[in-house]
Design an enzyme around this catalytic site. Structure first.
Site, PDB file in Angstrom:
ATOM      1  N   LYS A  30       0.833  -1.211   0.000  1.00 57.62           N
ATOM      2  CA  LYS A  30       0.000   0.000   0.000  1.00 57.62           C
ATOM      3  C   LYS A  30       0.863   1.255   0.000  1.00 57.62           C
ATOM      4  O   LYS A  30       0.663   2.186  -0.783  1.00 57.62           O
ATOM      5  CB  LYS A  30      -0.910   0.032   1.229  1.00 57.62           C
ATOM      6  CG  LYS A  30      -1.589   1.380   1.479  1.00 57.62           C
ATOM      7  CD  LYS A  30      -2.498   1.351   2.669  1.00 57.62           C
ATOM      8  CE  LYS A  30      -1.857   1.594   3.982  1.00 57.62           C
ATOM      9  NZ  LYS A  30      -1.499   2.975   4.271  1.00 57.62           N
ATOM     10  N   ASN A  31       1.848   1.282   0.891  1.00 61.67           N
ATOM     11  CA  ASN A  31       2.623   2.509   1.077  1.00 61.67           C
ATOM     12  C   ASN A  31       3.671   2.735   0.003  1.00 61.67           C
ATOM     13  O   ASN A  31       4.393   3.725   0.038  1.00 61.67           O
ATOM     14  CB  ASN A  31       3.233   2.535   2.482  1.00 61.67           C
ATOM     15  CG  ASN A  31       2.139   2.684   3.529  1.00 61.67           C
ATOM     16  OD1 ASN A  31       0.997   3.022   3.209  1.00 61.67           O
ATOM     17  ND2 ASN A  31       2.477   2.416   4.769  1.00 61.67           N
ATOM     18  N   ARG A 100      -4.601  10.727   4.051  1.00 60.72           N
ATOM     19  CA  ARG A 100      -3.587  11.777   4.107  1.00 60.72           C
ATOM     20  C   ARG A 100      -2.614  11.708   2.949  1.00 60.72           C
ATOM     21  O   ARG A 100      -2.148  12.721   2.433  1.00 60.72           O
ATOM     22  CB  ARG A 100      -2.759  11.633   5.371  1.00 60.72           C
ATOM     23  CG  ARG A 100      -3.528  11.574   6.648  1.00 60.72           C
ATOM     24  CD  ARG A 100      -2.552  11.358   7.737  1.00 60.72           C
ATOM     25  NE  ARG A 100      -1.491  12.312   7.599  1.00 60.72           N
ATOM     26  CZ  ARG A 100      -1.654  13.603   7.896  1.00 60.72           C
ATOM     27  NH1 ARG A 100      -2.816  14.018   8.324  1.00 60.72           N
ATOM     28  NH2 ARG A 100      -0.688  14.449   7.748  1.00 60.72           N
ATOM     29  N   CYS A 124      -5.704  12.801  12.773  1.00 64.10           N
ATOM     30  CA  CYS A 124      -5.634  11.363  12.517  1.00 64.10           C
ATOM     31  C   CYS A 124      -5.550  10.651  13.860  1.00 64.10           C
ATOM     32  O   CYS A 124      -4.951  11.155  14.797  1.00 64.10           O
ATOM     33  CB  CYS A 124      -4.400  11.070  11.674  1.00 64.10           C
ATOM     34  SG  CYS A 124      -4.064   9.326  11.520  1.00 64.10           S
ATOM     35  N   ARG A 129      -0.296  14.817  12.799  1.00 60.38           N
ATOM     36  CA  ARG A 129       0.384  14.543  11.523  1.00 60.38           C
ATOM     37  C   ARG A 129       0.418  15.801  10.668  1.00 60.38           C
ATOM     38  O   ARG A 129      -0.191  15.865   9.610  1.00 60.38           O
ATOM     39  CB  ARG A 129      -0.298  13.399  10.794  1.00 60.38           C
ATOM     40  CG  ARG A 129      -0.222  12.105  11.600  1.00 60.38           C
ATOM     41  CD  ARG A 129      -0.866  10.947  10.892  1.00 60.38           C
ATOM     42  NE  ARG A 129      -0.039  10.432   9.820  1.00 60.38           N
ATOM     43  CZ  ARG A 129      -0.412   9.394   9.050  1.00 60.38           C
ATOM     44  NH1 ARG A 129      -1.592   8.836   9.254  1.00 60.38           N
ATOM     45  NH2 ARG A 129       0.352   8.944   8.093  1.00 60.38           N
ATOM     46  N   ASP A 318       4.133   0.776  12.167  1.00 62.23           N
ATOM     47  CA  ASP A 318       2.922   0.134  11.638  1.00 62.23           C
ATOM     48  C   ASP A 318       2.782  -1.318  12.068  1.00 62.23           C
ATOM     49  O   ASP A 318       1.782  -1.954  11.757  1.00 62.23           O
ATOM     50  CB  ASP A 318       2.891   0.239  10.110  1.00 62.23           C
ATOM     51  CG  ASP A 318       2.768   1.677   9.636  1.00 62.23           C
ATOM     52  OD1 ASP A 318       3.062   1.942   8.463  1.00 62.23           O
ATOM     53  OD2 ASP A 318       2.400   2.527  10.453  1.00 62.23           O
ATOM     54  N   VAL A 340       7.856   7.268  16.728  1.00 59.60           N
ATOM     55  CA  VAL A 340       7.432   7.915  15.482  1.00 59.60           C
ATOM     56  C   VAL A 340       6.106   8.665  15.670  1.00 59.60           C
ATOM     57  O   VAL A 340       6.004   9.850  15.383  1.00 59.60           O
ATOM     58  CB  VAL A 340       7.328   6.888  14.335  1.00 59.60           C
ATOM     59  CG1 VAL A 340       6.894   7.576  13.040  1.00 59.60           C
ATOM     60  CG2 VAL A 340       8.657   6.170  14.142  1.00 59.60           C
ATOM     61  N   ARG A 410      -8.474  -0.776   4.479  1.00 60.28           N
ATOM     62  CA  ARG A 410      -7.609   0.255   3.895  1.00 60.28           C
ATOM     63  C   ARG A 410      -6.231  -0.298   3.584  1.00 60.28           C
ATOM     64  O   ARG A 410      -5.523   0.223   2.725  1.00 60.28           O
ATOM     65  CB  ARG A 410      -7.446   1.436   4.854  1.00 60.28           C
ATOM     66  CG  ARG A 410      -8.722   2.179   5.164  1.00 60.28           C
ATOM     67  CD  ARG A 410      -8.428   3.420   5.961  1.00 60.28           C
ATOM     68  NE  ARG A 410      -7.504   4.292   5.243  1.00 60.28           N
ATOM     69  CZ  ARG A 410      -7.115   5.468   5.721  1.00 60.28           C
ATOM     70  NH1 ARG A 410      -7.540   5.859   6.919  1.00 60.28           N
ATOM     71  NH2 ARG A 410      -6.279   6.230   5.029  1.00 60.28           N
TER      72      ARG A 410
HETATM   73  C1  EPZ Z   1       3.926   7.025   6.326  1.00 62.26           C
HETATM   74  O1  EPZ Z   1       3.116   8.078   6.862  1.00 62.26           O
HETATM   75  C2  EPZ Z   1       3.007   5.798   6.220  1.00 62.26           C
HETATM   76  N1  EPZ Z   1       1.903   6.103   5.341  1.00 62.26           N
HETATM   77  C3  EPZ Z   1       2.475   5.448   7.610  1.00 62.26           C
HETATM   78  O2  EPZ Z   1       1.718   4.237   7.511  1.00 62.26           O
HETATM   79  C4  EPZ Z   1       3.650   5.177   8.532  1.00 62.26           C
HETATM   80  O3  EPZ Z   1       3.165   4.978   9.832  1.00 62.26           O
HETATM   81  C5  EPZ Z   1       4.609   6.389   8.539  1.00 62.26           C
HETATM   82  O4  EPZ Z   1       5.019   6.718   7.204  1.00 62.26           O
HETATM   83  C6  EPZ Z   1       5.872   6.105   9.346  1.00 62.26           C
HETATM   84  O5  EPZ Z   1       6.520   4.979   8.885  1.00 62.26           O
HETATM   85  C7  EPZ Z   1       2.107   6.016   4.007  1.00 62.26           C
HETATM   86  O6  EPZ Z   1       3.178   5.747   3.506  1.00 62.26           O
HETATM   87  C8  EPZ Z   1       0.924   6.300   3.124  1.00 62.26           C
HETATM   88  P1  EPZ Z   1       5.928  10.445   8.355  1.00 62.26           P
HETATM   89  P2  EPZ Z   1       3.639   9.596   6.848  1.00 62.26           P
HETATM   90  O7  EPZ Z   1       5.839  11.689   7.561  1.00 62.26           O
HETATM   91  O8  EPZ Z   1       4.416   9.831   5.624  1.00 62.26           O
HETATM   92  C9  EPZ Z   1       6.054  13.875  11.721  1.00 62.26           C
HETATM   93  C10 EPZ Z   1      -0.149   2.801   7.717  1.00 62.26           C
HETATM   94  O9  EPZ Z   1      -0.668   2.266   8.716  1.00 62.26           O
HETATM   95  N2  EPZ Z   1       5.904  14.846  10.610  1.00 62.26           N
HETATM   96  O10 EPZ Z   1       7.113   9.584   8.188  1.00 62.26           O
HETATM   97  O11 EPZ Z   1       2.490  10.478   7.128  1.00 62.26           O
HETATM   98  C11 EPZ Z   1       4.781  13.042  11.917  1.00 62.26           C
HETATM   99  O12 EPZ Z   1       3.830  13.715  12.686  1.00 62.26           O
HETATM  100  C12 EPZ Z   1       0.313   4.279   7.790  1.00 62.26           C
HETATM  101  O13 EPZ Z   1       0.027   2.230   6.649  1.00 62.26           O
HETATM  102  C13 EPZ Z   1       5.884  16.207  10.917  1.00 62.26           C
HETATM  103  O14 EPZ Z   1       5.979  16.605  12.085  1.00 62.26           O
HETATM  104  O15 EPZ Z   1       4.605   9.568   8.126  1.00 62.26           O
HETATM  105  C14 EPZ Z   1       5.321  11.791  12.589  1.00 62.26           C
HETATM  106  O16 EPZ Z   1       5.449  11.990  13.962  1.00 62.26           O
HETATM  107  C15 EPZ Z   1      -0.039   4.916   9.092  1.00 62.26           C
HETATM  108  N3  EPZ Z   1       5.747  17.089   9.895  1.00 62.26           N
HETATM  109  C16 EPZ Z   1       6.691  11.642  11.932  1.00 62.26           C
HETATM  110  O17 EPZ Z   1       7.033  12.908  11.369  1.00 62.26           O
HETATM  111  C17 EPZ Z   1       5.641  16.673   8.577  1.00 62.26           C
HETATM  112  O18 EPZ Z   1       5.522  17.517   7.666  1.00 62.26           O
HETATM  113  C18 EPZ Z   1       6.739  10.579  10.828  1.00 62.26           C
HETATM  114  O19 EPZ Z   1       5.744  10.842   9.904  1.00 62.26           O
HETATM  115  C19 EPZ Z   1       5.657  15.298   8.291  1.00 62.26           C
HETATM  116  C20 EPZ Z   1       5.800  14.394   9.329  1.00 62.26           C
END
Ligand code: EPZ
Length: 430
Positions: A30-31, A100, A124, A129, A318, A340, A410
């Site tokens: 998916k990701n 998202r 979320c 996020r 995850d 995370v 999902r």
């Molecule tokens: C991706 O989300 C995945 N989703 C998530 O999987 C996964 O949990 C996450 O990466 C971490 O591995 C997809 O790929 C579609 P991040 P993403 O940006 O990109 C902070 C699932 O269950 N952050 O790496 O949204 C954020 O709040 C989903 O399949 C900021 O502060 O995650 C978090 O604490 C859930 N500002 C950390 O970074 C930003 O602009 C990591 O988030 C961006 C992120």
């Protein structure tokens, strides 16, 4: 299978304990497929994707690409993305609210039309996020953003020739968004440091390079991109889903009876394999066949452990809810620190309703192992929490009713059918 909106109201009735025996195969990731579908906006040529899972989130991304002007054909796990000749840069709130990851079309749409207007992703259930890293990175690429009435509107300015972007945290989404956008900034040399190196990010890099992008450093925390004028159509196969594989391995360690899980990339799951090594129940992986054989392990002497989640190659957040279910049945005190998404613990209260003994202090779950769980009505708050509760229901004594279970569709393709195939009985009610 009927179409799935974000109405998560279905419920699943699980009578435990049950045994899973036979073979199931992991689907495409998916990701990985979501950012790759989003990147198709960078060209008008045909994109032919294979190993595409049939998931609610993939359907949402199809909805978004169609509203942006793409024409999409689907044949089993093949997805062909064609151009209708025009690109619409305004994406409504509904699909972004549902998912998202759809926000990542903002940068590519801005490059195609000089501007874009996309809804700002909301809250979320797994924690805060924000998209500040995305907007900061895009700003460095010359994309100015204004936030108004819940939408982000962009304006494309002339970028500098050399751009350095250092991400404050190796964010998966921000890395993918900035990287995809930088590819089409003709002649501009962009360096992104502190990038995420998740396998899904590397899959996106490989896909973009196959389209004719000039990206070096794939798989490392420093990506160098030389922008090109045009990207071309390609045929591309999506990597297997390591989170789906990890979920089934954990399920197998609780209720498996020589369960075989096919299409597993061990190189993407070393962190999970080492956790099971530490617990004292190594994962049996056949390199040649790329498959895992797994059986219930609770009767063996197991070690309680302390572990934490972290960006790849650390233990994936995850899989945190699913491994929490496992550790709730390992004697002794285990701890899991979530680094995370610091408040990703909504599954804990529900597991405690099933007889687990877990408390949360700051961003650490402290688990006192119990020797059994009992069935109970519980509620799923998000995709991975739903998977954790399903696994708990399969090992618990009695009936578990998981409400709001549709989250699970999902991220787990045909989970009902796949589990039925290995002898698991589930009752799904809408
Ligand atoms: C991706 O989300 C995945 N989703 C998530 O999987 C996964 O949990 C996450 O990466 C971490 O591995 C997809 O790929 C579609 P991040 P993403 O940006 O990109 C902070 C699932 O269950 N952050 O790496 O949204 C954020 O709040 C989903 O399949 C900021 O502060 O995650 C978090 O604490 C859930 N500002 C950390 O970074 C930003 O602009 C990591 O988030 C961006 C992120």
């Amino acid at each position: 299978m009927k179409s799935i909106g974000l109405d998560t109201s279905g419920k699943m009735i699980v009578k435990g304990p049950q045994k899973a025996k036979g073979t199931l195969t992991v689907s495409g990731a998916k990701n990985a497929v979501l950012p790759i579908m989003g990147a198709s906006l960078l060209t008008d040529d045909d994109i032919d994707l294979r190993n595409v899972p049939d998931l609610a989130d993939v359907r949402t991304m199809i909805e978004i690409l169609e509203s942006a002007g793409k024409v999409i054909e689907r044949f089993d796990d093949q997805l062909i993305i064609k151009s209708s000749g025009n690109i619409n840069s305004e994406i409504p709130y509904e699909p972004v609210r549902k998912m998202r990851a759809s926000f990542n079309v903002y940068g590519p749409l801005t490059l195609r039309n000089g501007y874009a207007k996309v809804a700002l992703p909301g809250g979320c259930s797994i924690g805060a996020r924000p998209v500040d890293f995305h907007l900061e990175g895009l700003k460095k690429l010359g994309i100015e953003s204004t936030i108004e009435h819940g939408f982000v509107t962009s304006k494309l300015n002339n970028p500098n020739s050399f751009i350095n972007i250092s991400l404050p945290f190796p964010s998966v989404g921000a890395t993918e968004h900035v990287l995809t956008t930088a590819c089409l900034l003709e002649g501009v040399k962009t360096t992104i440091t502190n990038c995420a190196i998740e396998p899904e990010v590397t899959d996106l890099v490989n896909f973009l390079n196959k389209m004719g992008a000039k990206i070096t450093g794939g798989g490392t925390s420093i990506l160098k991109i030389e922008g090109v004028k045009k990207l071309s159509g390609v045929k591309y196969t999506i990597i297997p889903d390591r989170i789906e594989a990890g979920t089934y391995i954990i399920l197998g360690k609780l209720v498996g009876e020589k369960l075989t899980i096919k299409n597993v990339s061990a190189e993407h799951l070393n962190s999970l394999f080492s956790v099971f090594d530490n617990i004292g129940s190594p994962v049996d992986y056949d390199e040649k066949k790329r498959e895992v054989k797994v059986s219930e392990t609770l009767l063996n002497p197991l070690n309680s452990i302390s572990m934490e989640t972290a960006p790849f190659p650390g233990f994936p957040t995850d899989l945190q809810p699913q491994i929490t279910t496992f550790l709730s049945l390992v004697p002794g005190r285990s701890t899991i620190t979530e680094t995370v998404f610091k408040s990703r613990f909504y599954h804990i209260d529900e597991l405690n309703r099933m007889g687990a003994k877990i408390r949360v202090e700051d961003n650490t779950a402290i688990i006192e192992g119990v020797n059994k769980l009992s069935g109970a009505p519980v509620e799923a708050t998000d995709l991975r929490a739903a998977a954790a509760l399903l696994i708990a229901g399969l090992v618990a004594e009695g009936e578990t009713i998981i409400s709001n279970v549709d989250h699970i569709f999902r991220g787990y393709e045909n989970i009902h059918e796949k589990l039925e195939q290995v002898g698991i009985e589930l009752i799904y009610e809408k």
